[in-house]
Every structure is written in C-alpha cells, then in structure tokens.
Design a protein around this motif. Structure first.
Motif, mmCIF file in Angstrom:
data_model
loop_
_atom_site.group_PDB
_atom_site.id
_atom_site.type_symbol
_atom_site.label_atom_id
_atom_site.label_comp_id
_atom_site.label_asym_id
_atom_site.label_seq_id
_atom_site.Cartn_x
_atom_site.Cartn_y
_atom_site.Cartn_z
ATOM 1 N N ASN A 102 -39.615 15.871 67.844
ATOM 2 C CA ASN A 102 -38.635 16.948 67.718
ATOM 3 C C ASN A 102 -37.241 16.345 67.776
ATOM 4 O OD1 ASN A 102 -40.731 19.049 67.988
ATOM 5 N ND2 ASN A 102 -40.967 18.093 69.982
ATOM 6 N N GLY A 103 -36.538 16.369 66.656
ATOM 7 C CA GLY A 103 -35.216 15.754 66.617
ATOM 8 C C GLY A 103 -35.335 14.257 66.840
ATOM 9 N N GLU A 104 -34.552 13.754 67.768
ATOM 10 C CA GLU A 104 -34.546 12.316 68.057
ATOM 11 C C GLU A 104 -35.148 12.053 69.434
ATOM 12 O OE1 GLU A 104 -33.724 10.280 65.737
ATOM 13 O OE2 GLU A 104 -33.144 11.929 64.416
ATOM 14 N N ILE A 105 -36.187 12.761 69.758
ATOM 15 C CA ILE A 105 -36.741 12.700 71.108
ATOM 16 C C ILE A 105 -37.160 11.296 71.541
ATOM 17 C CG2 ILE A 105 -39.073 13.277 70.336
ATOM 18 C CD1 ILE A 105 -39.429 14.852 72.896
ATOM 19 N N TRP A 106 -37.644 10.506 70.607
ATOM 20 C CA TRP A 106 -38.104 9.155 70.953
ATOM 21 C C TRP A 106 -37.138 8.080 70.489
ATOM 22 C CZ3 TRP A 106 -41.753 9.216 74.431
ATOM 23 C CH2 TRP A 106 -42.642 10.279 74.470
ATOM 24 N N GLU A 107 -35.935 8.461 70.137
ATOM 25 C CA GLU A 107 -34.964 7.503 69.627
ATOM 26 C C GLU A 107 -34.633 6.411 70.641
ATOM 27 O OE1 GLU A 107 -31.015 9.005 68.877
ATOM 28 O OE2 GLU A 107 -30.902 7.872 67.008
ATOM 29 N N PHE A 108 -34.725 6.745 71.930
ATOM 30 C CA PHE A 108 -34.390 5.761 72.962
ATOM 31 C C PHE A 108 -35.265 4.521 72.881
ATOM 32 C CE2 PHE A 108 -37.859 8.072 74.926
ATOM 33 C CZ PHE A 108 -38.548 7.103 75.634
ATOM 34 N N GLU A 109 -36.469 4.657 72.323
ATOM 35 C CA GLU A 109 -37.374 3.513 72.228
ATOM 36 C C GLU A 109 -36.805 2.401 71.350
ATOM 37 O OE1 GLU A 109 -41.811 5.391 72.875
ATOM 38 O OE2 GLU A 109 -41.041 5.262 70.830
ATOM 39 N N ASP A 110 -35.969 2.782 70.378
ATOM 40 C CA ASP A 110 -35.383 1.789 69.481
ATOM 41 C C ASP A 110 -34.436 0.853 70.197
ATOM 42 O OD1 ASP A 110 -36.765 3.013 67.412
ATOM 43 O OD2 ASP A 110 -35.083 4.320 66.877
ATOM 44 N N ASP A 111 -33.894 1.305 71.319
ATOM 45 C CA ASP A 111 -32.936 0.494 72.066
ATOM 46 C C ASP A 111 -33.588 -0.360 73.146
ATOM 47 O OD1 ASP A 111 -30.848 1.644 70.603
ATOM 48 O OD2 ASP A 111 -30.744 3.355 71.976
ATOM 49 N N MET A 163 -42.123 14.168 78.839
ATOM 50 C CA MET A 163 -42.718 12.828 78.855
ATOM 51 C C MET A 163 -41.712 11.785 78.385
ATOM 52 S SD MET A 163 -46.714 13.308 77.651
ATOM 53 C CE MET A 163 -46.318 13.979 76.018
ATOM 54 N N ALA A 164 -40.982 12.128 77.329
ATOM 55 C CA ALA A 164 -39.972 11.209 76.819
ATOM 56 C C ALA A 164 -38.879 10.972 77.850
ATOM 57 C CB ALA A 164 -39.365 11.761 75.523
ATOM 58 N N GLU A 199 -43.171 21.012 72.398
ATOM 59 C CA GLU A 199 -41.835 20.426 72.461
ATOM 60 C C GLU A 199 -41.417 20.171 73.902
ATOM 61 O OE1 GLU A 199 -39.296 23.104 70.403
ATOM 62 O OE2 GLU A 199 -39.953 22.487 68.406
ATOM 63 N N THR A 200 -41.706 21.146 74.763
ATOM 64 C CA THR A 200 -41.335 20.997 76.170
ATOM 65 C C THR A 200 -42.087 19.837 76.812
ATOM 66 O OG1 THR A 200 -40.823 23.340 76.411
ATOM 67 C CG2 THR A 200 -41.319 22.121 78.425
#
Length: 396
Positions: free
Chosen positions: A28-37, A127-128, A121-122
């Motif tokens: 949903n959106g960029e929910i897992w974007e943090f993994e790229d960093d 979890m993320a 989504e929740t």
C-alpha cells in the motif's frame, strides 16, 4: 538468437519479477520503501513477529530469533513495538473482515471486501512499522504469528495464510490463530496448556490440554449473547433503563447516571443514541457507570454484574469440563485477560468474583494475570512453533 548465457539471465530477470510481484501484491503506497535504505540482512538468526489483532487495536511485537531454551523465553528482548488502530472505518475491528458471521451478512459482499482490504492494510502497516523501527527487512523474518479475533475455522486460517504468503519470502514460517490463543500464551510463556478467559469488549474462554486438544466457549458475539463481556454488561444496563422508563422494570440509579454520562435529557433518547452507531466499543464503554451504581447500592446494577460473573465462570467451567483439565482437585492455569477482569474498580472487582466462583468447583485453579500483552504471547508462540519445526527436521 540469444546465447545460453543471455537466456539464463533473462530467466533470472523473469523469476525476480515474479518474486517482486508476489511481495508487492498487497503493498500500500510506499509501505516497504524503508527496506531499500537498509543494508545487508541483520545476522543469521533473524527476527520474529507476533501480532495481536483485536476489535480496538492491532499490536505487533518484533523479537530476535535467539535459540533460547523454553525456560528462558521470558527473557527474549523486544526489539520493536508498533500499534495501529481498528481495521475498518466502522470501528468493528479485525473480526469483520475475517468472516465473522454475525457482521458479514449485514454488510454485503462488496462492503466485506472493502473491510478486508482495510484490515490487510492495517496489519501490513503495523508489521512494516515494527520491522522499520528495529532496522530489519522481511528477508530477516523467520516466523510470524498472527493472532486475530474471528479465526474460528481452518478456512479462515487458510485465507489469511494465503495473503501473508504474498507479503513474505517463502522461507518465513507463518502461523494464524484466534487471538485468545495468544492471550493464553501471554500468561503461560508460550505453553498452550490450561484455559484463558478474556472479557473486554467481547468475551471468550479457550483451553488446551497438554496433548493438544482444544475447546472454546462463548465468543459468539453480541447477537448470540456474550453477556459476560463489557458489551453485554452495558447492553443490559441500557435495557434496564428503557424497561424502568416504560414501567416494565424496577427503577434504577442507572437511568440518571447513564443519561448524565451520555449527555442526554430523557430515557427515550437512549434508543436513538444506541442505534445511531452500532459499534461494540461505544456501548461497552458504559461499564464503569454500571460498576459505580452497583457500588452505590443499586440492586439492578448489582444483579447485572452478578449475572456477568456467572456467565464468565460458566464459560470457563464448560471448557475445563470438555477438556478434562481438572478432576476437581488438580490444578490448571487460568489466564485472565481484558479490562472487565483486570480493571479494579473499588469494592466491585469482577475478576476476583469470577475467580471465587470458579474456585468453588475447581479449588486447584491457578489464576494468572499476565505481565505482558497478548502480542508478546503471539511472538512467544512464533518462537515455540518455529523451534519445534526445527527440532522435528533435525530428528528426521
């Protein structure tokens, strides 16, 4: 024409696309974007996730996958904790979207699908958030235990497992249980033996024998009579006020107290207030008023609380008898969870009265009030299940 080397590279690219698509299916959106960093995975042991999804909130606990012995499990540190609210806009909770029968029919298939997406989504977001807080990726996760209300049948479990499998890599072990099981685990340090009694917005009794047999009582929701729950107590109080106004029941202090609490001017307005919003938690919040009136000597309020004690005790007794947890003298753990049982409100202590009632039939009962929340119990279960699988593989 491609060379064999290029064909292999192409196949690898296609395989990666499939993997990425599977893991992004419910993003949903960029929910897992943090993994790229994040850099390389955080160690060989990895982490585990425990989730408790109730009717008012969703909590996720992240713990390290340390190879402790079971006796040391309570020492397993918490790396991160994340909290989300209810899983739909109607404040009904996670149980709606996981096929709780007494709500799905009222909403229709389209609405049910919308609620299911909202719940996913929740849960995915919480979890993320937990993984992000401790700097871990999904590839670092070894096991996930998701304990949610409304999981009452293998088909419920499978539907949720299928969804979770789309989020996590294939090596992650996934376990889906009723939230009552995590509550039991929170009082027994991950050991499924004994009985748990939950009385919050709703109520349920759930038990396990040491050889894995299980049974439950109550937990069927307000329509089918969870009268020992906060909702049940408050609903009876509202009914008592209406009955007193009609002349069908005795006068009660509950009338003036509830009207004052709700900011209403007459008992007639209670009907409109009740049906304006059917959410359980809104009605359940009136329990403190009932307790105050009972402590002040109101007979109607006192009888409502006494009936709730009998209902809760009978649920436990039903589970204990069906499983043969006690012969009347032998002990068994009874984990007590939920605001109705754990909130001490002066001289009227519902939890204490329930224990007194159960002790008369089962004097060996061992009451336990957990020092950790159910989400921790879910994480302990994830650890236990994972370690058992590892030991089973090692033996074979």
């Amino acid at each position: 024409m491609m060379t064999p080397e290029k064909e292999k590279e192409k196949e690898k690219e296609q395989d990666q696309v499939v993997v990425d698509a599977g893991m992004k299916r419910y993003r949903n959106g960029e929910i897992w974007e943090f993994e790229d960093d994040l850099g390389v995975s955080d160690g060989d042991n990895g982490v585990l996730l425990g989730l408790d999804g109730g009717t008012t909130s969703t909590v996720c606990i992240c713990m390290p996958m340390i190879p402790f012995s079971h006796s040391q499990l309570h020492s397993l540190p918490t790396l991160a904790r994340a909290v989300a609210g209810c899983s739909n806009h109607n404040s009904v909770g996670v149980c709606v979207v996981f096929q709780c029968p007494y709500w799905v029919g009222n909403y229709g298939e389209d609405k049910r699908h919308q609620l299911e997406i909202a719940a996913r989504e929740t849960i995915e977001q919480v979890m993320a958030d937990a993984l992000s807080k401790c700097g871990s990726k999904r590839s670092s996760v070894r096991a996930v235990c998701l304990a949610v209300s409304g999981v009452n049948h293998p088909t419920d479990q499978q539907r949720i497992l299928n969804w979770l499998r789309d989020i996590f890599p294939s090596h992650v072990r996934l376990y889906v249980l009723n939230d009552a099981v995590a509550a039991l685990s929170s009082g027994t340090i991950g050991k499924l033996h004994g009985c748990v009694l939950i009385s919050g917005t709703g109520s349920i009794a759930y038990g396990f024998t040491e050889d894995g047999k299980e049974a439950r009582a109550a937990g069927a929701g307000p329509v089918l009579g969870d009268w020992g729950s906060a909702y049940g107590i408050a609903a009876k109080a509202l009914t008592a006020v209406v009955r007193a106004y009609d002349g069908r029941g005795p006068s009660t202090m509950l009338a003036s107290s509830i009207l004052q609490k709700l900011g209403l001017s007459s008992a007639e307005e209670i009907i409109g207030w009740t049906y304006a919003d059917p959410s359980w938690a809104r009605i359940a919040a009136l329990v403190p008023v009932v307790v105050i009136c009972a402590e002040a000597g109101d007979e109607v309020a006192n009888n409502i609380l006494l009936e709730s004690v009998q209902e809760l005790a009978s649920s436990v007794k039903a589970v204990v008898n069906r499983l043969g947890l006690s012969d009347g003298k032998s002990g068994f753990p009874l984990v007590m969870v939920g605001g109705v049982l754990t909130a001490h409100r002066g001289s009227w202590d519902i939890g204490k009265e329930v224990i007194n009632c159960i002790t008369k039939q089962f004097p060996g009962v061992i009451p336990i009030r957990p020092k950790v929340e159910p989400a921790v119990g879910a994480a302990w279960l994830a650890w236990n299940f994972f370690m058992k699988e590892c030991h089973h593989k090692a033996e074979n």
